[in-house]
Design a protein around this motif. Structure first.
Motif, PDB file in Angstrom:
ATOM      1  N   ALA A  25     -12.834  55.412 -32.546  1.00 51.35           N
ATOM      2  CA  ALA A  25     -14.200  55.211 -33.189  1.00 51.35           C
ATOM      3  C   ALA A  25     -13.899  54.647 -34.645  1.00 51.35           C
ATOM      4  CB  ALA A  25     -15.109  56.540 -33.332  1.00 51.35           C
ATOM      5  N   GLY A  26     -15.005  53.527 -34.846  1.00 53.72           N
ATOM      6  CA  GLY A  26     -14.982  52.906 -36.033  1.00 53.72           C
ATOM      7  C   GLY A  26     -15.908  51.937 -36.392  1.00 53.72           C
ATOM      8  N   GLY A  43     -22.082  47.928 -37.878  1.00 50.82           N
ATOM      9  CA  GLY A  43     -22.415  48.850 -36.726  1.00 50.82           C
ATOM     10  C   GLY A  43     -21.320  49.640 -36.311  1.00 50.82           C
ATOM     11  N   PHE A  44     -21.098  49.957 -35.157  1.00 50.05           N
ATOM     12  CA  PHE A  44     -20.002  50.916 -35.005  1.00 50.05           C
ATOM     13  C   PHE A  44     -19.702  50.799 -33.617  1.00 50.05           C
ATOM     14  CE2 PHE A  44     -23.661  53.172 -33.229  1.00 50.05           C
ATOM     15  CZ  PHE A  44     -22.930  53.739 -32.078  1.00 50.05           C
ATOM     16  N   HIS A  45     -18.329  51.184 -33.176  1.00 53.84           N
ATOM     17  CA  HIS A  45     -17.687  51.115 -31.721  1.00 53.84           C
ATOM     18  C   HIS A  45     -17.234  52.699 -31.672  1.00 53.84           C
ATOM     19  CE1 HIS A  45     -14.114  50.150 -34.110  1.00 53.84           C
ATOM     20  NE2 HIS A  45     -13.562  50.525 -33.250  1.00 53.84           N
ATOM     21  N   ALA A  46     -17.392  53.118 -30.274  1.00 50.66           N
ATOM     22  CA  ALA A  46     -16.461  54.157 -29.944  1.00 50.66           C
ATOM     23  C   ALA A  46     -16.370  54.263 -28.428  1.00 50.66           C
ATOM     24  CB  ALA A  46     -17.554  55.567 -30.572  1.00 50.66           C
ATOM     25  N   GLY A  47     -15.388  55.081 -28.116  1.00 54.79           N
ATOM     26  CA  GLY A  47     -14.962  54.912 -26.720  1.00 54.79           C
ATOM     27  C   GLY A  47     -13.480  55.574 -26.397  1.00 54.79           C
ATOM     28  N   LEU A  65     -15.590  50.904 -24.465  1.00 54.98           N
ATOM     29  CA  LEU A  65     -16.256  51.292 -25.885  1.00 54.98           C
ATOM     30  C   LEU A  65     -17.793  50.645 -25.586  1.00 54.98           C
ATOM     31  CD1 LEU A  65     -13.922  49.027 -28.016  1.00 54.98           C
ATOM     32  CD2 LEU A  65     -13.784  51.637 -27.709  1.00 54.98           C
ATOM     33  N   TYR A  66     -18.554  51.782 -26.470  1.00 55.82           N
ATOM     34  CA  TYR A  66     -19.849  51.688 -26.792  1.00 55.82           C
ATOM     35  C   TYR A  66     -19.735  50.536 -28.165  1.00 55.82           C
ATOM     36  CZ  TYR A  66     -24.689  51.744 -28.198  1.00 55.82           C
ATOM     37  OH  TYR A  66     -26.079  51.584 -28.458  1.00 55.82           O
ATOM     38  N   ASN A  67     -20.192  49.299 -28.215  1.00 57.77           N
ATOM     39  CA  ASN A  67     -20.127  48.333 -29.214  1.00 57.77           C
ATOM     40  C   ASN A  67     -21.662  48.000 -29.734  1.00 57.77           C
ATOM     41  OD1 ASN A  67     -17.907  47.375 -30.372  1.00 57.77           O
ATOM     42  ND2 ASN A  67     -17.355  46.115 -28.632  1.00 57.77           N
ATOM     43  N   THR A  68     -21.839  48.027 -31.024  1.00 57.54           N
ATOM     44  CA  THR A  68     -22.934  47.402 -31.494  1.00 57.54           C
ATOM     45  C   THR A  68     -22.585  46.065 -32.388  1.00 57.54           C
ATOM     46  OG1 THR A  68     -22.739  48.695 -33.634  1.00 57.54           O
ATOM     47  CG2 THR A  68     -23.963  49.523 -31.879  1.00 57.54           C
TER      48      THR A  68
END
Length: 184
Positions: A25-26, A43-47, A65-68
């Motif tokens: 995540a980050g 934004g952020f990303h996580a996965g 990843l979920y990515n914004t």
């Protein structure tokens, strides 16, 4: 024939056993190309990821990843938020056991898109493409066998805007984050 099957089964077990799974995540800092009046959107990303060795110093790391991504206007209170499920497939060169360099494609599938102005937001799904492809380049360092940091830049190749007669508008995102590998 039995020996071939036995050797194949042992090799397959070894390959599966050598894989490492983890979470990451980050933060994302993104912008859109060909948009002179925009500035970066945070934004952020996580996965999840799986790292599988290919050779002594090389591995492959597919991720989900979920990515914004998106951008905001420089002069007005206007922003474009693009949410994706991204599937990067990074090929890593492990320079040391802790430090690696990586490069590979990223395939992103749009799940939500909103334009926000003031306190009002509106869906803009009909205006943006549902698929984006890009190239990621990055590096990472593991402080312990389980905990590390990574930095990556993903340059989009696809036009984000549907039926765009002008110059292509592409995603660009810098990512920095933490990764945790599960112990075997």
């Amino acid at each position: 024939m039995k020996k071939v099957l036995l050797v194949s089964a042992i090799a397959l077990f070894g390959a599966v056993n050598a894989q490492t799974f983890g979470v990451k995540a980050g933060m994302n800092i993104s912008n859109l190309s060909n948009s002179e009046d925009t500035k970066a959107l945070v934004g952020f990303h996580a996965g999840l990821f799986m790292n599988a060795p290919l050779a002594a110093n090389f591995s492959i790391q597919p991720e989900v990843l979920y990515n914004t991504k998106g951008a905001k206007s420089d002069g007005m209170d206007l922003s474009l938020h693009l949410d994706y499920i991204s599937v990067p497939v990074m090929f890593q060169y492990n320079a040391t056991p802790q430090f690696y360099l990586e490069a590979g494609p990223e395939f992103s599938f749009m799940i939500n898109s909103k334009a926000k102005a003031g306190g009002v937001s509106a869906d803009v799904d009909e205006l943006v493409e549902k698929f984006d492809i890009g190239l990621g380049l990055g590096a990472g360092y593991y402080f312990t066998p389980n905990i590390g940091v990574s930095a990556r830049y993903v340059a989009g190749f696809s036009d984000v805007v549907k039926n765009n007669p002008d110059d292509a508008v592409k995603n660009g995102v810098f990512q920095i984050g933490l990764a945790y590998k599960f112990s075997k």
